[in-house]
Design a protein around this motif. Sequence first.
Motif, PDB file in Angstrom:
ATOM      1  N   MET A 149      22.453  32.721   1.141  1.00  0.00           N
ATOM      2  CA  MET A 149      21.148  32.847   1.780  1.00  0.00           C
ATOM      3  C   MET A 149      20.481  31.483   1.922  1.00  0.00           C
ATOM      4  O   MET A 149      19.889  31.172   2.968  1.00  0.00           O
ATOM      5  CB  MET A 149      20.250  33.789   0.962  1.00  0.00           C
ATOM      6  CG  MET A 149      18.897  34.065   1.598  1.00  0.00           C
ATOM      7  SD  MET A 149      17.843  35.100   0.546  1.00  0.00           S
ATOM      8  CE  MET A 149      18.852  36.585   0.455  1.00  0.00           C
ATOM      9  N   CYS A 168      19.489  29.776   5.487  1.00  0.00           N
ATOM     10  CA  CYS A 168      18.106  29.383   5.768  1.00  0.00           C
ATOM     11  C   CYS A 168      18.001  27.888   6.041  1.00  0.00           C
ATOM     12  O   CYS A 168      17.202  27.453   6.886  1.00  0.00           O
ATOM     13  CB  CYS A 168      17.206  29.771   4.594  1.00  0.00           C
ATOM     14  SG  CYS A 168      16.995  31.548   4.365  1.00  0.00           S
ATOM     15  N   TYR A 169      18.780  27.084   5.331  1.00  0.00           N
ATOM     16  CA  TYR A 169      18.739  25.636   5.533  1.00  0.00           C
ATOM     17  C   TYR A 169      19.127  25.268   6.962  1.00  0.00           C
ATOM     18  O   TYR A 169      18.470  24.438   7.603  1.00  0.00           O
ATOM     19  CB  TYR A 169      19.672  24.952   4.536  1.00  0.00           C
ATOM     20  CG  TYR A 169      19.749  23.458   4.691  1.00  0.00           C
ATOM     21  CD1 TYR A 169      18.810  22.627   4.099  1.00  0.00           C
ATOM     22  CD2 TYR A 169      20.770  22.868   5.441  1.00  0.00           C
ATOM     23  CE1 TYR A 169      18.866  21.250   4.250  1.00  0.00           C
ATOM     24  CE2 TYR A 169      20.847  21.489   5.596  1.00  0.00           C
ATOM     25  CZ  TYR A 169      19.894  20.690   4.992  1.00  0.00           C
ATOM     26  OH  TYR A 169      19.958  19.326   5.153  1.00  0.00           O
ATOM     27  N   ASN A 208      18.905  27.091   9.584  1.00  0.00           N
ATOM     28  CA  ASN A 208      17.963  27.625  10.565  1.00  0.00           C
ATOM     29  C   ASN A 208      16.553  27.083  10.381  1.00  0.00           C
ATOM     30  O   ASN A 208      15.656  27.407  11.156  1.00  0.00           O
ATOM     31  CB  ASN A 208      17.924  29.164  10.467  1.00  0.00           C
ATOM     32  CG  ASN A 208      19.177  29.806  11.017  1.00  0.00           C
ATOM     33  OD1 ASN A 208      19.332  29.959  12.222  1.00  0.00           O
ATOM     34  ND2 ASN A 208      20.097  30.161  10.129  1.00  0.00           N
ATOM     35  N   TRP A 209      16.362  26.260   9.362  1.00  0.00           N
ATOM     36  CA  TRP A 209      15.041  25.696   9.050  1.00  0.00           C
ATOM     37  C   TRP A 209      14.685  24.630  10.080  1.00  0.00           C
ATOM     38  O   TRP A 209      15.499  23.777  10.413  1.00  0.00           O
ATOM     39  CB  TRP A 209      15.097  25.085   7.654  1.00  0.00           C
ATOM     40  CG  TRP A 209      13.785  24.825   6.991  1.00  0.00           C
ATOM     41  CD1 TRP A 209      12.930  23.806   7.266  1.00  0.00           C
ATOM     42  CD2 TRP A 209      13.186  25.568   5.922  1.00  0.00           C
ATOM     43  NE1 TRP A 209      11.831  23.856   6.436  1.00  0.00           N
ATOM     44  CE2 TRP A 209      11.971  24.933   5.593  1.00  0.00           C
ATOM     45  CE3 TRP A 209      13.563  26.687   5.192  1.00  0.00           C
ATOM     46  CZ2 TRP A 209      11.130  25.391   4.579  1.00  0.00           C
ATOM     47  CZ3 TRP A 209      12.736  27.151   4.194  1.00  0.00           C
ATOM     48  CH2 TRP A 209      11.537  26.518   3.896  1.00  0.00           C
ATOM     49  N   THR A 223       9.016  25.979  10.393  1.00  0.00           N
ATOM     50  CA  THR A 223       9.256  26.793   9.197  1.00  0.00           C
ATOM     51  C   THR A 223       8.395  26.337   8.020  1.00  0.00           C
ATOM     52  O   THR A 223       8.215  27.088   7.064  1.00  0.00           O
ATOM     53  CB  THR A 223      10.746  26.736   8.795  1.00  0.00           C
ATOM     54  OG1 THR A 223      11.550  26.915   9.958  1.00  0.00           O
ATOM     55  CG2 THR A 223      11.105  27.842   7.811  1.00  0.00           C
ATOM     56  N   GLN A 275       9.618  32.825  11.250  1.00  0.00           N
ATOM     57  CA  GLN A 275       9.538  31.566  10.518  1.00  0.00           C
ATOM     58  C   GLN A 275       8.952  31.757   9.116  1.00  0.00           C
ATOM     59  O   GLN A 275       9.395  31.112   8.162  1.00  0.00           O
ATOM     60  CB  GLN A 275       8.692  30.557  11.306  1.00  0.00           C
ATOM     61  CG  GLN A 275       9.296  30.127  12.621  1.00  0.00           C
ATOM     62  CD  GLN A 275      10.676  29.504  12.449  1.00  0.00           C
ATOM     63  OE1 GLN A 275      10.957  28.853  11.453  1.00  0.00           O
ATOM     64  NE2 GLN A 275      11.547  29.711  13.430  1.00  0.00           N
ATOM     65  N   LEU A 315      11.643  33.419   7.025  1.00  0.00           N
ATOM     66  CA  LEU A 315      12.663  32.404   6.751  1.00  0.00           C
ATOM     67  C   LEU A 315      12.184  31.434   5.677  1.00  0.00           C
ATOM     68  O   LEU A 315      12.953  31.050   4.786  1.00  0.00           O
ATOM     69  CB  LEU A 315      12.994  31.654   8.043  1.00  0.00           C
ATOM     70  CG  LEU A 315      13.968  30.474   7.933  1.00  0.00           C
ATOM     71  CD1 LEU A 315      15.351  30.945   7.493  1.00  0.00           C
ATOM     72  CD2 LEU A 315      14.059  29.732   9.263  1.00  0.00           C
ATOM     73  N   GLY A 348      14.139  31.340   2.225  1.00  0.00           N
ATOM     74  CA  GLY A 348      14.788  30.068   1.949  1.00  0.00           C
ATOM     75  C   GLY A 348      14.263  29.410   0.695  1.00  0.00           C
ATOM     76  O   GLY A 348      15.029  28.895  -0.123  1.00  0.00           O
TER      77      GLY A 348
END
Length: 346
Positions: A198, A202-203, A205-206, A210, A224, A227, A231
């Motif tokens: 996870m 998340c990293y 997609n950050w 965010t 966001q 996330l 994250g």
Amino acid sequence: MLIILVIIGHLIQYVICRNNEYWHSPYFKFIYMFHMPLFMAISGYLSHGALVYKSLSRSVADRVKQLLLPALFCGTLLEAIKLGAFKLATGSVPTSLRDVLFDLAKELVGSYWFIWTTFASFLVMRSLFALCGRVSAWVIGTSAIFVALTPLTVSIVPLARYTYPFFCLGVVFAHSKEWRTAIISRYKSLLMVLLSGMACACYFNWNKTTYAYNNLVLVHDTKQVLLMFLGSASASAIAMEVLLQVWRFGCSSRVVLFVAVGLGQRTLVLYLIQGAVFRLMDFISFERPFELSVRIAIAAALGAGIVVIAAAIQWIVRGLRRIWECRRSATRIAIGRVASVWDRSV
């Protein structure tokens, strides 16, 4: 380790990367995913004793002395430095006391926002304990959701709404030790695998939106915000496990002991000093950009300087405290001797 990451993150922001380029730095993103959430979770965990065993007035008074008074002192000193620099540059100072006080309040809140959010989180949680008596994990979780979803965006309120759920998580972990031990010890390996996956997802997609500074933790930006929380929570858990393993295998190392004990006891001083230093850097403009190697060298020197200043302040404070304690002990001994002589004479 977390306060060191705070300093490194600010060095990336103010020295290494300029003109808002830090939002896209992978190192900045790595640090900001977990350093303040984990900081707040640890604060909640360590606050459990004061929440349960101290009275409301005593616990709040202790937090004021521990957190707010040092922040007020450093903020006032920072404002005095700014006024002195302004007078040297222009030959005058602002004549309006209201403007000075407003700027002081702005600096206190902006430079040391984590101090205020920690104190506010403790105050809200202590009020829950005072109102409900025995507080369950469900009550704490409900308060975390309520605060996170409150649509207030004034000043540092979004940062408080972002970090308060992690303070609650720390309190829950300390409050429900049997449940925590049973779950983690039984499913620890599986949890670490899931949380690692996870955190990595998340990293990647950050992005700039965010961060709580930009999305303001508003629910209309659900993707966001979700996330950000997922994250931060997963990365904080992984970082905590890594730190615990480092301590487990390196607790006999001098370097680890220096970081944990030497710098660890200066956490608050380091936070206050770096807040003042980087706040003052807002007034420094670079006419031409330096090479990356030069910026990294400047950042390293500035970071080392912050640590040295914090160590010097801690050493001075301890010396003054020892002198005060010695004088107080000497005064008590002198008073005792005078009293004994008086008794004999009478």
